[in-house]
Structures are given as C-alpha cells and as structure tokens.
Design an enzyme around this catalytic site. Structure first.
Site, PDB file in Angstrom:
ATOM      1  CG  HIS A   1      -1.846  -1.144   1.307  1.00 52.12           C
ATOM      2  ND1 HIS A   1      -1.435  -2.418   1.628  1.00 52.12           N
ATOM      3  CD2 HIS A   1      -3.194  -1.207   1.096  1.00 52.12           C
ATOM      4  CE1 HIS A   1      -2.493  -3.227   1.619  1.00 52.12           C
ATOM      5  NE2 HIS A   1      -3.560  -2.517   1.297  1.00 52.12           N
TER       6      HIS A   1
ATOM      7  N   GLY B   1      -3.163  -4.506  12.258  1.00 51.36           N
ATOM      8  CA  GLY B   1      -3.688  -5.076  11.033  1.00 51.36           C
ATOM      9  C   GLY B   1      -5.125  -4.651  10.878  1.00 51.36           C
TER      10      GLY B   1
ATOM     11  CG  ASP C   1     -10.734   8.592   5.269  1.00 49.71           C
ATOM     12  OD1 ASP C   1     -11.056   9.553   5.983  1.00 49.71           O
ATOM     13  OD2 ASP C   1     -10.125   8.713   4.189  1.00 49.71           O
TER      14      ASP C   1
ATOM     15  CG  HIS D   1      -5.963   2.261  -0.533  1.00 45.36           C
ATOM     16  ND1 HIS D   1      -5.833   0.994   0.005  1.00 45.36           N
ATOM     17  CD2 HIS D   1      -6.447   3.037   0.469  1.00 45.36           C
ATOM     18  CE1 HIS D   1      -6.216   1.006   1.261  1.00 45.36           C
ATOM     19  NE2 HIS D   1      -6.600   2.236   1.571  1.00 45.36           N
TER      20      HIS D   1
ATOM     21  NE  ARG E   1     -22.301 -14.913  39.118  1.00 46.12           N
ATOM     22  CZ  ARG E   1     -23.256 -14.015  39.233  1.00 46.12           C
ATOM     23  NH1 ARG E   1     -23.100 -12.804  38.749  1.00 46.12           N
ATOM     24  NH2 ARG E   1     -24.394 -14.317  39.833  1.00 46.12           N
TER      25      ARG E   1
ATOM     26  CB  SER F   1     -23.113  -9.429  36.106  1.00 49.13           C
ATOM     27  OG  SER F   1     -24.393  -8.889  36.320  1.00 49.13           O
TER      28      SER F   1
ATOM     29  CD  GLU G   1     -19.699  -5.656  25.239  1.00 44.72           C
ATOM     30  OE1 GLU G   1     -20.737  -5.824  25.904  1.00 44.72           O
ATOM     31  OE2 GLU G   1     -19.653  -4.923  24.210  1.00 44.72           O
TER      32      GLU G   1
ATOM     33  CG  PHE H   1     -21.836  -9.658  25.564  1.00 42.05           C
ATOM     34  CD1 PHE H   1     -22.789 -10.151  24.687  1.00 42.05           C
ATOM     35  CD2 PHE H   1     -22.256  -9.119  26.760  1.00 42.05           C
ATOM     36  CE1 PHE H   1     -24.141 -10.098  24.988  1.00 42.05           C
ATOM     37  CE2 PHE H   1     -23.606  -9.062  27.074  1.00 42.05           C
ATOM     38  CZ  PHE H   1     -24.554  -9.549  26.185  1.00 42.05           C
TER      39      PHE H   1
ATOM     40  CG  HIS I   1     -23.454 -14.597  33.385  1.00 40.87           C
ATOM     41  ND1 HIS I   1     -22.530 -13.962  34.202  1.00 40.87           N
ATOM     42  CD2 HIS I   1     -24.676 -14.272  33.882  1.00 40.87           C
ATOM     43  CE1 HIS I   1     -23.178 -13.276  35.143  1.00 40.87           C
ATOM     44  NE2 HIS I   1     -24.484 -13.458  34.986  1.00 40.87           N
TER      45      HIS I   1
ATOM     46  CG  ASP J   1     -30.142 -12.774  31.045  1.00 35.90           C
ATOM     47  OD1 ASP J   1     -31.202 -12.190  31.337  1.00 35.90           O
ATOM     48  OD2 ASP J   1     -29.057 -12.527  31.583  1.00 35.90           O
TER      49      ASP J   1
ATOM     50  CG  HIS K   1     -27.789 -12.522  27.354  1.00 37.35           C
ATOM     51  ND1 HIS K   1     -28.492 -12.018  26.293  1.00 37.35           N
ATOM     52  CD2 HIS K   1     -27.387 -11.444  28.094  1.00 37.35           C
ATOM     53  CE1 HIS K   1     -28.520 -10.702  26.383  1.00 37.35           C
ATOM     54  NE2 HIS K   1     -27.861 -10.319  27.460  1.00 37.35           N
TER      55      HIS K   1
END
Length: 661
Positions: free
Chosen positions: A26, A114, A155, A260, A357, A384, A410, A436, A460, A468, A472
């Site tokens: 590039h 990257g 951009d 480019h 947890r 949580s 996240e 997530f 979880h 949930d 979830h």
C-alpha cells in the site's frame, strides 16, 4: 542539510521501491503522510533508536497499518536496527518488514496493527497507562513518567466501530498526552469515500471532548504549529485533521484509489521520481538525508537526561524506583510465590460451594494487595462479572484509579487493555459476559498474536446461566476461544480450580488468558495435595476408578461434579469410570506425552461432558468416543431447568457411557 521535503521524499521513495519490488503493498498512505511523519519524528517524537524500550519514550502507533512502509522507512532512516536489506525484503517470508507492522518483528514497532481501528484503540490504552503510571509513581519535582502517545490513522480506522468506543472513552478520561493524526485523503479501497463516509469528523471528536485542529497535511509549518498547540491542551486528547493527497508525487495515480493497495508500476515509479526530483536509484539514500533523519545522538541525549532524573528519583524514593523498574520489566513481586500458595491453600481450606465468578472475585481481592500492577475493569457488568474488590480505587471521571468502568464497550475494552499491556507496568484484566466475547474476539486474538499478558474474565459461561435465554447463553464460545492459537482458556470446576486458574493467568508471560466462569453455584470438590498441584497441568484425575478403568469421563467447569455423580451411578452397574477434570485444554496439550498418557490412558474408551458444542471434544475422545454437549441454541428458563432439558443429567451421561462401551 537536506530540506524537509527531501527528507519526506525519502519515505516516498523507499515506500514505492519496496512495494514495487514486492509487487504487493500500500504505497498511497505512506506517500501521503510523509510530510506529517517528518515533522513529528524530527521535531517532536522523544525516542532513542539505540534503546527502543526505554521507559519514558513517546509511543508511535500506525493504526492504518497497511501503510507499514511508512513506519519501516522511519525506523530505518532514524537509526533503528532495521537494515536496508530488510526493507528490500518487504512482505517476504521472515522479513522484519511484514505486510502490516508486527509487534516483536523489528525494534520500534509498539503494537501489531492489522485490523483497522485497533491501533487507535491500543493508543488509547497506551495513553491511559501513561496517565495511570504517572499518577502512581510521579512525585513533585520528579516526573519520571511523562510521555506522549502519537497515532496515525486513516478513514478506515474512523469507520470501524471500535474507534467510536475507544475515542469516546479517551475524551471522558481527558487524555491530554494522546495526539492522533487523521489522514484525511478521501480515499479507501473502493474509491472516493463520499458515497459511504460523510461523517462530520471534527464535530464528532469535539462531541467526544477532544481538542480538534485542521491543517494542510503537506505544510510542515502548519503541522508543527498544530502539534505545538495540541501539546498545550493538557485536559483533552487531540485530533489533528490532516488534509492530504494519497500517493503524493505520483503524476497519474495520486489522489485515487489506484495507489491505495497496489504497486505503482515501474513506469509510474520512474515518473514519480522525476516529479519529486528524487535523482537516486531504488533503495539509495544520500548522506545528507541520512544525516537529516538520524536520531541517535538526540535520542541518547534525551534518554541520558531522563536517566539523570530517574537517578535523583531513585535516591529520594528508592522503594518506588525499585517498584517502577520491577513493573516495567514485567517481573512478579518477590512475595508472589507465597501469595499464590496462600490463595490456593485458603480457597481449598474454606471448602465453599460458590459460582466460579464468585470464587474469581475472592481471588482478585486476595491477589490485589500483592499486585499493585493490577488494573481491572468491566464492560458495564461489574456487579455480574464480580471483577472489583474493596482495595480498588474506581476511576471517577478524569481522576485515575485502578479499576475502570469501560461502559458498554467490550471490543474497545480488550483493545485498550492490549495497549496497556504493551505500554508496560500494568497487568490489565477485563470482564464481560462470555457471550459478548464474540464482540471482542478480534482484540483477544491480537493479544494472543502479540504474545502479551492480558486476562479476560468471561462469566455466565453456558446454558446454565439461565433466564436471559439463547442470546446470552454461550454455546460455541468456549470452543472458539480454545481455537485461538496461544490463548490459554481455563474453565474451572470450583473454588480451588479457580484459584489455580488465576495464579496461572498472572504467571503467564507469553500470552493472554481467558477465565470462563459460571453464573450458577457449583459444589466444592475435595482433593489431595497431589491433585491440587496437578491442576497446573491443565488436566488431572479428580476421581479414580475402582480398579482398572473401563471408561474415562472428561469434564470441565460446572459439569465436573455431574461427571463424578455419573461415575458413582456407573459403579453400581459394575462399570469402572475414571473422571478427569480438564480446566485448560491448551495447558494440558503442552504437557509431555507420558503425562498425557497417564491421564488419558491409550485404548480406554472416553466420554466428554461440557455444556457447549461437541465437535471440539473429539480430539480427546476419538471418533469412537462420546460427547455430552449441546449443538443447538439454548432456551430461556432457570439454569437448572435448562441444563436438565438439554441432557446434563446423571442418567444421560450414564447412557452415553454405556453406548460407547
């Protein structure tokens, strides 16, 4: 002395020559940003090419990493140990000049860039780390942490959603030592961006609470003035919007997407040389240009001045100075081994039946006093994920602390954590729901690729999380995390395994760790001292067969207790089962063959039990083995009901074992 434009043209020449030789790359962005780079690196960047890792250097990040020849040219010209032969082998196998900047390949590369947008997010992490370390170590008259983070971005970085996550938080934090340069050239791979990117970037960043200034990216005086102005703004990060021409100097391809992501072509390279007045052969740099770029003398001087400052600091604050050196070196505290042993022993002695947890939160609270480098956080799920503790100071607006509420970000959180880890002096961990981790997967993968120490607390962890529902409830996520090379994944069965998992994560210096933890309570399991020691090997026999085993049941996390109960039921039917707890498949895979064979005896039939997709487990049970898992999405109901509905029962495990036998 060579003129500024001639110095910048050296970048353009090296870029088009290297890309042309590789027939890949590039050239446009480096040629367009060369004037900005010349001003920043020659007039502002605090660095020493002969000591690329000295603690108080400014950090430079090329977020638009496809323009990697810009960075390689700068490193070579200013005096880093990156010889011309490496530039000539650009994009070739084992070259230090890879297609995108790769951390660890060449001195002076601060992070791997990257995927677009992660570089600026890393930069936010670097700047947050600088602010945190300054708060922890600087004393009146002794500012030993005092450096900038500079980021180049295009951009594409601004279009990626992660830039919104990270830059928004940077404004909230008031990161005055973060200065980003936007290469505003109106071009991306598909062409002129007017049809797909019409944001008012200036207003966007002003809304984030950034200081924004716009300049002609080919006017050195204007660029210099913008940097000077930005340095004076100490309570906000700065964005310098630089209007540039992509492929500057190319008579027929500048200003278009044609330059480019492809070599200019031999004919266009020759025309560009003429246009720029560059009368030298490919990869030839005249002496006056090398002299104009050389940063070794200036770098040695500025580092020497810092060394004198640090010596004075060390004399007045010897304990703090020793702690600073330890943390920047990444060494564990002197009392670490005792603290780790105490944690495991205490967790085991209490025999508590808790969600893992909850066990994890107890581990954090126990380790935090020993690890001042801990910088914890959560993506708006602290209550949580259970990632905080009483000894942590939460960040309050722009006031530094050692616990961060990242907000619902996240992806941004884990990319920021990568920047913190790369900066040095901090051990970042962050929490979110395991589901997530999909949002954050690319940043987690980058940590593994760079072999840096971060810790993901993913709670979880299965359909057992319950009401949930399927959106979830992770099904494939644990297997997907295990498939990332160099990512250690721990899914502990109870409080004792959770303690060992945390210890292993802290001790691991060659890559990230993911801790996969339950929402629901799990029973404590009794172990011998020998079994506790064996947890560190990733898998061990947690319940031995009564005699020669007929079958081996492998389980992880909340399913280990289920496997033990199934073993007891099988015994009443005359089936001798060995139960293996395998909290970390990757750690187990690194053991020698003799140990692996002692746990998973060759020739003995096997059944795996895990509340997740089944395919991953056939590498351990074989095609003639069985897997009790789930290959559909879950349901919304109380966790115990969902687990039973999908067959995580003693009866179903017994059935699978008998089918295999």
């Amino acid at each position: 002395m060579a003129s500024r434009r001639k110095l910048a043209n050296a970048i353009r020449a090296l870029t088009m020559d290297a890309v042309q030789k590789a027939k890949s790359g590039h050239p446009g962005a480096p040629m367009g940003m060369a004037d900005i780079a010349e001003v920043l690196w020659n007039d502002h960047l605090k660095h020493n090419p002969k000591d690329p890792k000295w603690a108080d250097r400014d950090r430079f990040i090329l977020s638009n990493g496809h323009g990697s020849m810009l960075l390689y040219s700068l490193l070579h010209l200013t005096g880093y140990d990156l010889p011309m032969d490496q530039l000539k082998s650009f994009r070739q196998l084992h070259s230090q000049c890879a297609g995108h900047p790769e951390y660890g390949y060449a001195p002076g590369i601060e992070t791997t860039t990257g995927p677009l947008g992660q570089g600026i997010a890393n930069g936010v992490g670097f700047a947050m780390a600088e602010k945190l370390m300054a708060h922890q170590f600087n004393k009146p008259g002794h500012e030993i942490v005092d450096h900038y983070t500079y980021v180049f971005m295009g951009d594409g970085c601004l279009m990626e959603g992660i830039s919104h996550e990270a830059c928004s938080l940077a404004g909230t934090w008031g990161l005055g030592k973060l200065i980003a340069f936007w290469d505003d050239n109106n071009i991306s791979i598909d062409g002129h961006i007017d049809a797909w990117y019409t944001d008012d970037t200036v207003k966007r960043f002003e809304a984030y609470n950034w200081h924004v200034v716009s300049v002609d990216g080919h006017d050195p005086e204007a660029i210099n003035a913008a940097i000077e102005e930005s340095k004076k703004v100490t309570d906000k990060p700065s964005l310098i919007c630089c209007k540039t021409i992509i492929g500057f100097g190319s008579p027929n391809k500048s200003g278009s997407h044609d330059c480019h992501g492809a070599a200019l072509g031999e004919e266009e390279v020759a025309l560009t040389r003429k246009e720029l007045g560059w009368e030298y052969e490919p990869f030839e740099i005249p002496e006056d240009v090398y002299e104009g770029w050389d940063a070794t003398v200036k770098g040695a001087k500025v580092e020497g001045e810092w060394n004198e400052k640090f010596a004075a600091y060390e004399k007045e604050y010897p304990e703090l100075a020793a702690e600073f050196k330890r943390r920047m070196a990444g060494d564990l505290p002197n009392d670490w081994e005792q603290a780790a042993a105490n944690l495991i022993a205490d967790m085991n002695a209490k025999k508590e039946s808790l969600a893992t947890r909850q066990a994890s939160q107890k581990c954090i609270a126990a380790l935090a006093p020993t690890l001042p480098e801990f910088i914890g956080g959560s993506a708006d799920l602290t209550g949580s994920n259970l990632t905080s503790c009483d000894s942590f100071t939460h960040v309050d607006g722009k006031k530094p602390g050692n616990y961060i509420s990242y907000g619902v970000r996240e992806f941004g959180m884990f990319a920021i954590m990568n920047g913190m880890a790369l900066h040095g002096g901090l051990l970042p961990y962050g929490g979110t729901f395991h589901m997530f981790s999909d949002y954050a997967k690319s940043a987690l993968r980058m940590a593994a690729l760079m072999k840096i120490r971060t810790i993901a607390v993913l709670t979880h962890d299965s359909i057992g999380q319950g009401e949930d529902g399927p959106t979830h409830q992770p099904i494939e996520n644990t297997a997907a995390m295990r498939l990332i090379p160099n990512m250690d994944v721990w899914r502990p069965a109870d409080t004792t395994e959770t303690a060992v998992s945390w210890v292993m994560a802290v001790e691991r210096m060659t890559g990230p760790t993911s801790l996969v933890l339950t929402r629901q309570g799990v029973p404590f399991i009794e172990r011998t001292d020998e079994q506790i020691a064996a947890i560190r090997k990733g898998a061990y026999v947690i319940s031995e067969a009564n005699g020669t085993p007929d079958v081996i049941i492998i389980a992880t996390g909340s399913e280990v207790n289920l496997a033990i109960k199934a073993k007891e039921a099988l015994a009443s039917d005359g089936v001798n089962a060995r139960v293996v707890s395998m909290p970390s498949t990757s750690v187990f895979d690194r053991q020698d063959q003799a140990y692996k064979d002692s746990i998973l005896i060759p020739g003995v039939k096997r059944v795996a039990v895990e509340a997740g997709v089944t395919d991953y487990w056939y590498k351990y049970v074989g095609l003639d083995g069985g897997v009790v898992g789930i290959d559909t999405f879950g349901e919304s109901a109380p966790g115990a009901v969902v687990m039973e509905h999908f067959g995580f029962t003693v009866e179903n495990v017994v059935k699978h074992v008998k089918d295999v036998l």
